[in-house]
Write an enzyme that holds these catalytic residues in place. Sequence first.
Site, PDB file in Angstrom:
ATOM      1  N   LYS A   2      28.543 -16.950  23.857  1.00  0.00           N
ATOM      2  CA  LYS A   2      26.971 -16.454  24.115  1.00  0.00           C
ATOM      3  C   LYS A   2      25.972 -17.160  22.838  1.00  0.00           C
ATOM      4  O   LYS A   2      26.507 -17.869  22.029  1.00  0.00           O
ATOM      5  CB  LYS A   2      27.059 -14.932  23.645  1.00  0.00           C
ATOM      6  CG  LYS A   2      27.353 -14.582  22.223  1.00  0.00           C
ATOM      7  CD  LYS A   2      28.653 -14.762  21.554  1.00  0.00           C
ATOM      8  CE  LYS A   2      29.792 -14.578  22.258  1.00  0.00           C
ATOM      9  NZ  LYS A   2      30.881 -15.502  21.863  1.00  0.00           N
ATOM     10  N   ASP A 120      35.750 -13.594  30.406  1.00  0.00           N
ATOM     11  CA  ASP A 120      34.824 -13.361  29.092  1.00  0.00           C
ATOM     12  C   ASP A 120      34.071 -12.050  29.291  1.00  0.00           C
ATOM     13  O   ASP A 120      33.139 -11.668  29.983  1.00  0.00           O
ATOM     14  CB  ASP A 120      33.673 -14.389  29.090  1.00  0.00           C
ATOM     15  CG  ASP A 120      32.708 -14.473  27.934  1.00  0.00           C
ATOM     16  OD1 ASP A 120      33.055 -13.679  27.045  1.00  0.00           O
ATOM     17  OD2 ASP A 120      31.952 -15.522  27.768  1.00  0.00           O
ATOM     18  N   LEU A 121      34.810 -11.133  28.418  1.00  0.00           N
ATOM     19  CA  LEU A 121      34.318  -9.836  28.470  1.00  0.00           C
ATOM     20  C   LEU A 121      33.669  -9.385  27.187  1.00  0.00           C
ATOM     21  O   LEU A 121      34.625  -9.093  26.087  1.00  0.00           O
ATOM     22  CB  LEU A 121      35.632  -9.148  28.592  1.00  0.00           C
ATOM     23  CG  LEU A 121      35.415  -7.502  29.068  1.00  0.00           C
ATOM     24  CD1 LEU A 121      34.514  -7.251  29.978  1.00  0.00           C
ATOM     25  CD2 LEU A 121      36.596  -6.720  29.228  1.00  0.00           C
ATOM     26  N   GLU A 122      32.478  -9.122  27.036  1.00  0.00           N
ATOM     27  CA  GLU A 122      31.723  -8.728  25.569  1.00  0.00           C
ATOM     28  C   GLU A 122      30.618  -8.105  26.141  1.00  0.00           C
ATOM     29  O   GLU A 122      29.859  -7.771  24.948  1.00  0.00           O
ATOM     30  CB  GLU A 122      31.584 -10.236  24.836  1.00  0.00           C
ATOM     31  CG  GLU A 122      30.958 -11.283  25.745  1.00  0.00           C
ATOM     32  CD  GLU A 122      30.804 -12.536  24.816  1.00  0.00           C
ATOM     33  OE1 GLU A 122      30.478 -12.423  23.893  1.00  0.00           O
ATOM     34  OE2 GLU A 122      31.019 -13.563  25.505  1.00  0.00           O
ATOM     35  N   GLU A 123      30.212  -7.674  27.000  1.00  0.00           N
ATOM     36  CA  GLU A 123      29.080  -6.736  27.468  1.00  0.00           C
ATOM     37  C   GLU A 123      29.550  -5.655  28.466  1.00  0.00           C
ATOM     38  O   GLU A 123      30.625  -6.012  29.285  1.00  0.00           O
ATOM     39  CB  GLU A 123      28.033  -7.683  28.129  1.00  0.00           C
ATOM     40  CG  GLU A 123      27.401  -8.422  27.087  1.00  0.00           C
ATOM     41  CD  GLU A 123      26.023  -8.989  27.647  1.00  0.00           C
ATOM     42  OE1 GLU A 123      25.328  -8.163  27.895  1.00  0.00           O
ATOM     43  OE2 GLU A 123      25.745 -10.237  27.717  1.00  0.00           O
TER      44      GLU A 123
END
Length: 334
Positions: A2, A120-123
């Site tokens: 990000k 990609d898991l961050e939200e």
Amino acid sequence: MKRVISLLTVVATIASAGGAQALPALSSGIDIAGHQHPGGAAIDWHQVANSSQDFAFIKATEGVGFANTHFPVDVKEARGAGLHVGAYHYARPGTDAKAQARYFADVIKQADTSLPPVLDLEETDGLGVTALQNWTRDFLSETQRLTGKTPMIYTYRYFWYEQMGNTKEFSQYPLWLAAWQNTPPADIPGGWSYMTFWQRSDHGRVSGILNEVDLNLFNGTRDQLNAYAAGNALGIGTLLQPTDNFGGPDFGGTSQPLAHAILGIAEGNVLASAELVDAATKAGIDLPKGFDLARVMIELSSQNKLPVEDLKTMAASGKYTLGDLLILLDNSSR
């Protein structure tokens, strides 16, 4: 993976050589997205490979409908330079998981990738813990069904503890953990016993790429990386130890003072900016960059982009690092 518009100018850049008291046996690599092509500039993948990089993860898709236009060429040229290559999908949990998995699989099916496809898991996009766990389950199972490969999860500690409820359900999938610090994190969430890959900095410099890039280490040797790419994970997971120090900026200290000061800015505390500068300098950020950080936080606050509830959690807890906080703020400014 990000990007903050200007926040992470507070982070000192480190060189790829891998910032760099790296153990000779470790395999190092990078991950990139479209912003590694400023103005459409190409990446010289042979220079990347000659800079002691063994692998690259390349952003393929985000949500449904966004594909990285540089993805096909980057995969082909990185593979041509001798790197192992993987593709990642930036999750937007606010829309259907299986539709995103289908879109991801369709984009990457023509690419010659040897590493696992990555979620990609961050939200959260507003999903609660249970809904987000269900979303993750659907995406992973659909991706595996469509690609025939076991996918990998990229995340960071705060997100997994707080937004995923520290579930251990997904520990059968490989873990790629973001932890911006100069020593491997000792606290691995989610029931994983080790990281398969570790993203240790988002501010590296690598020959062949014009701007900054994320730096990663594989938790094994180059020979083990070759075997892993061929489907054999035996023996990996033991090289990275919490006592190893790889140099460069260290953001492994507690996030509490900085989180408390940023929360004060969000709440309109007139003294919070001074507290933030003080906390930043004590965390190793030099004074001018501390003022820059305060300015950016005031700007984000005016745009209602500060994650107030998350900041409250970090301010109250001593288990999250400054690196965790920076990743959280990075996502908030998107």
